[in-house]
Motif scaffolding. Structure first.
Motif, PDB file in Angstrom:
ATOM      1  N   LYS A 118     -76.799 -33.208  56.216  1.00 44.95           N
ATOM      2  CA  LYS A 118     -76.481 -32.353  55.066  1.00 44.95           C
ATOM      3  C   LYS A 118     -75.997 -33.241  53.916  1.00 44.95           C
ATOM      4  N   PRO A 119     -76.945 -33.989  53.306  1.00 43.53           N
ATOM      5  CA  PRO A 119     -76.556 -34.916  52.252  1.00 43.53           C
ATOM      6  C   PRO A 119     -76.279 -34.200  50.934  1.00 43.53           C
ATOM      7  N   GLY A 120     -75.662 -34.932  50.022  1.00 43.19           N
ATOM      8  CA  GLY A 120     -75.476 -34.424  48.672  1.00 43.19           C
ATOM      9  C   GLY A 120     -74.032 -34.246  48.277  1.00 43.19           C
ATOM     10  N   ALA A 121     -73.817 -34.235  46.954  1.00 43.09           N
ATOM     11  CA  ALA A 121     -72.505 -33.977  46.358  1.00 43.09           C
ATOM     12  C   ALA A 121     -71.436 -34.942  46.857  1.00 43.09           C
ATOM     13  N   GLY A 122     -71.816 -36.191  47.050  1.00 41.50           N
ATOM     14  CA  GLY A 122     -70.824 -37.178  47.464  1.00 41.50           C
ATOM     15  C   GLY A 122     -70.170 -36.859  48.788  1.00 41.50           C
ATOM     16  N   THR A 123     -70.930 -36.347  49.726  1.00 39.54           N
ATOM     17  CA  THR A 123     -70.550 -35.944  51.099  1.00 39.54           C
ATOM     18  C   THR A 123     -69.837 -34.597  51.152  1.00 39.54           C
ATOM     19  N   ARG A 124     -69.628 -33.946  50.015  1.00 39.94           N
ATOM     20  CA  ARG A 124     -68.840 -32.706  50.012  1.00 39.94           C
ATOM     21  C   ARG A 124     -69.565 -31.539  50.673  1.00 39.94           C
ATOM     22  N   ILE A 125     -70.894 -31.543  50.666  1.00 41.60           N
ATOM     23  CA  ILE A 125     -71.638 -30.455  51.311  1.00 41.60           C
ATOM     24  C   ILE A 125     -71.373 -30.464  52.816  1.00 41.60           C
ATOM     25  N   ALA A 126     -71.470 -31.629  53.424  1.00 41.22           N
ATOM     26  CA  ALA A 126     -71.208 -31.739  54.865  1.00 41.22           C
ATOM     27  C   ALA A 126     -69.751 -31.410  55.178  1.00 41.22           C
ATOM     28  N   ASN A 127     -68.836 -31.944  54.368  1.00 43.49           N
ATOM     29  CA  ASN A 127     -67.410 -31.660  54.597  1.00 43.49           C
ATOM     30  C   ASN A 127     -67.137 -30.163  54.559  1.00 43.49           C
ATOM     31  N   ASP A 128     -67.711 -29.490  53.566  1.00 48.70           N
ATOM     32  CA  ASP A 128     -67.506 -28.050  53.425  1.00 48.70           C
ATOM     33  C   ASP A 128     -68.089 -27.282  54.604  1.00 48.70           C
ATOM     34  N   THR A 129     -69.264 -27.713  55.069  1.00 49.26           N
ATOM     35  CA  THR A 129     -69.923 -27.039  56.194  1.00 49.26           C
ATOM     36  C   THR A 129     -69.008 -26.993  57.418  1.00 49.26           C
ATOM     37  N   VAL A 130     -68.398 -28.126  57.746  1.00 51.54           N
ATOM     38  CA  VAL A 130     -67.562 -28.195  58.940  1.00 51.54           C
ATOM     39  C   VAL A 130     -66.189 -27.569  58.690  1.00 51.54           C
ATOM     40  N   ALA A 131     -65.671 -27.704  57.491  1.00 54.03           N
ATOM     41  CA  ALA A 131     -64.362 -27.111  57.172  1.00 54.03           C
ATOM     42  C   ALA A 131     -64.366 -25.605  57.364  1.00 54.03           C
ATOM     43  N   HIS A 132     -65.533 -24.971  57.145  1.00 46.96           N
ATOM     44  CA  HIS A 132     -65.627 -23.517  57.277  1.00 46.96           C
ATOM     45  C   HIS A 132     -66.336 -23.075  58.556  1.00 46.96           C
ATOM     46  N   ALA A 133     -66.555 -24.008  59.472  1.00 43.11           N
ATOM     47  CA  ALA A 133     -67.199 -23.669  60.751  1.00 43.11           C
ATOM     48  C   ALA A 133     -66.166 -23.138  61.742  1.00 43.11           C
ATOM     49  N   PRO A 134     -66.602 -22.407  62.755  1.00 45.50           N
ATOM     50  CA  PRO A 134     -65.662 -21.954  63.793  1.00 45.50           C
ATOM     51  C   PRO A 134     -65.011 -23.146  64.496  1.00 45.50           C
ATOM     52  N   GLY A 135     -63.752 -23.001  64.855  1.00 46.64           N
ATOM     53  CA  GLY A 135     -63.029 -24.076  65.526  1.00 46.64           C
ATOM     54  C   GLY A 135     -63.209 -24.025  67.026  1.00 46.64           C
ATOM     55  N   ASP A 136     -64.471 -24.109  67.467  1.00 43.27           N
ATOM     56  CA  ASP A 136     -64.759 -24.001  68.898  1.00 43.27           C
ATOM     57  C   ASP A 136     -65.285 -25.296  69.496  1.00 43.27           C
TER      58      ASP A 136
END
Length: 324
Positions: free
Chosen positions: A70-88
């Protein structure tokens, strides 16, 4: 209200079986496919090293670990994806160095630091100071003297504003007392083209992509921006050795999880990362990618990220840098 024997036994059964269910789920992790989110596209050191580790995790834990880019936005897209993922424990981030500089460069983000928790540090990518063999200088002192002789100072190529090569260059400008201009390009290939053409004076880069140019005699290595010499290219002295004590920077990768992920899963994944990184075969393959193993626990990784954030936030604000 009258409680019958059947109601009482049913409630008791639920209370006994319900609470341990979560514990059993944590103990059984991973019981299905795990997504490992890469903040860069395929083919780079982040992606290659993550796929190597994912394969090792799968062999040892008998479950599928897949890499999603999930490239792009200076790694922020990937960071956001996991930050809002279920904590399982089934969506994890292979975080990179820009995580520590994102807020200082871009202001308010779509996620917060508290949304993610460190799991384990994995590797670093040392940065080497490179010049063209055709440049009118051949050593670091000559490069600095050349910059001081020019009204506009030195020009450094980098793979983007706020990248680790850019920030390391800014540190060098300040330590050397020379003016400098960062010129961002899209990737190392474009930077190398400009360097070979003499349109920029130097660049800081990871070793693997530059090595063919070094071996062919087109590039000269002036040093490495590490606290100690790199085993990847030990003949390169550190910039600190050459009189620039504050110039230390590197790319780095590690694992993070949503902050709601249970401690038992974090501990299990931490142990697995540290086990994999201790394997000689894994170390050799990572070294071939220009990476140095820098295994660290969740606590150590968290402290490392805090230190990186403080260090670079100060520089970014002092230099007035903004993200692209």
């Amino acid at each position: 209200m009258t409680i019958t024997r059947r109601t009482f036994l049913g409630t008791l059964a639920l209370s006994i079986s319900g609470l341990p269910f979560a514990a059993r789920a944590e103990d059984a992790w991973p019981s299905r496919m795990v997504r490992l989110i890469s903040p860069y596209g395929p083919g780079g050191s982040n992606d290659i090293s993550l796929r190597l580790l994912a394969e090792e995790f799968g062999r040892n834990l008998h479950q599928q670990f897949i890499v999603e880019n999930k490239p792009g936005a200076g790694t922020r897209i990937a960071n956001d994806t996991v930050a809002h993922a279920p904590g399982d424990g089934y969506t994890l981030l292979y975080v990179a160095a820009p995580y520590a500089t994102a807020e200082a460069l871009f202001g308010k983000l779509t996620y917060e630091r508290k949304d993610l928790q460190p799991v384990a540090m994995a590797v670093i990518a040392p940065l080497f100071l490179i010049i063209s063999a055709d440049a009118p200088f051949k050593t670091l002192p000559e490069l600095i003297a050349y910059g001081k002789s020019k009204p506009d100072g030195l020009t450094f190529a980098s793979p983007g504003a706020g990248s680790q090569p850019h920030l390391a260059g800014e540190l060098l400008f300040r330590d050397a007392g020379v003016k400098g201009l960062n010129i961002p390009f899209r990737g190392d290939a474009a930077s190398y083209t400009e360097l070979l053409a003499g349109r920029v004076d130097a660049t800081l880069t990871a070793l693997p992509t530059a090595l063919p140019y070094i071996q062919s005699g087109k590039f000269i290595v002036l040093g490495v921006a590490s606290a100690e010499r790199s085993a990847l290219y030990p003949q390169a002295p550190t910039l600190r050795e050459q009189g620039f004590p504050n110039v230390a920077a590197a790319g780095w990768y590690g694992f993070m999880a949503p902050s709601t992920t249970p401690r038992a899963i974090v501990d299990k994944l931490q142990a697995e990362v540290l086990r994999a990184l201790a394997e000689p075969a894994i170390k050799d393959k990572l070294t071939a990618q220009g990476l140095e193993v820098r295994a660290g626990t969740a606590a150590e990784f968290g402290q490392f990220i805090d230190n990186e954030t403080r260090k670079w936030t100060g520089l970014i604000r002092e230099a007035g840098l903004k993200g692209e």
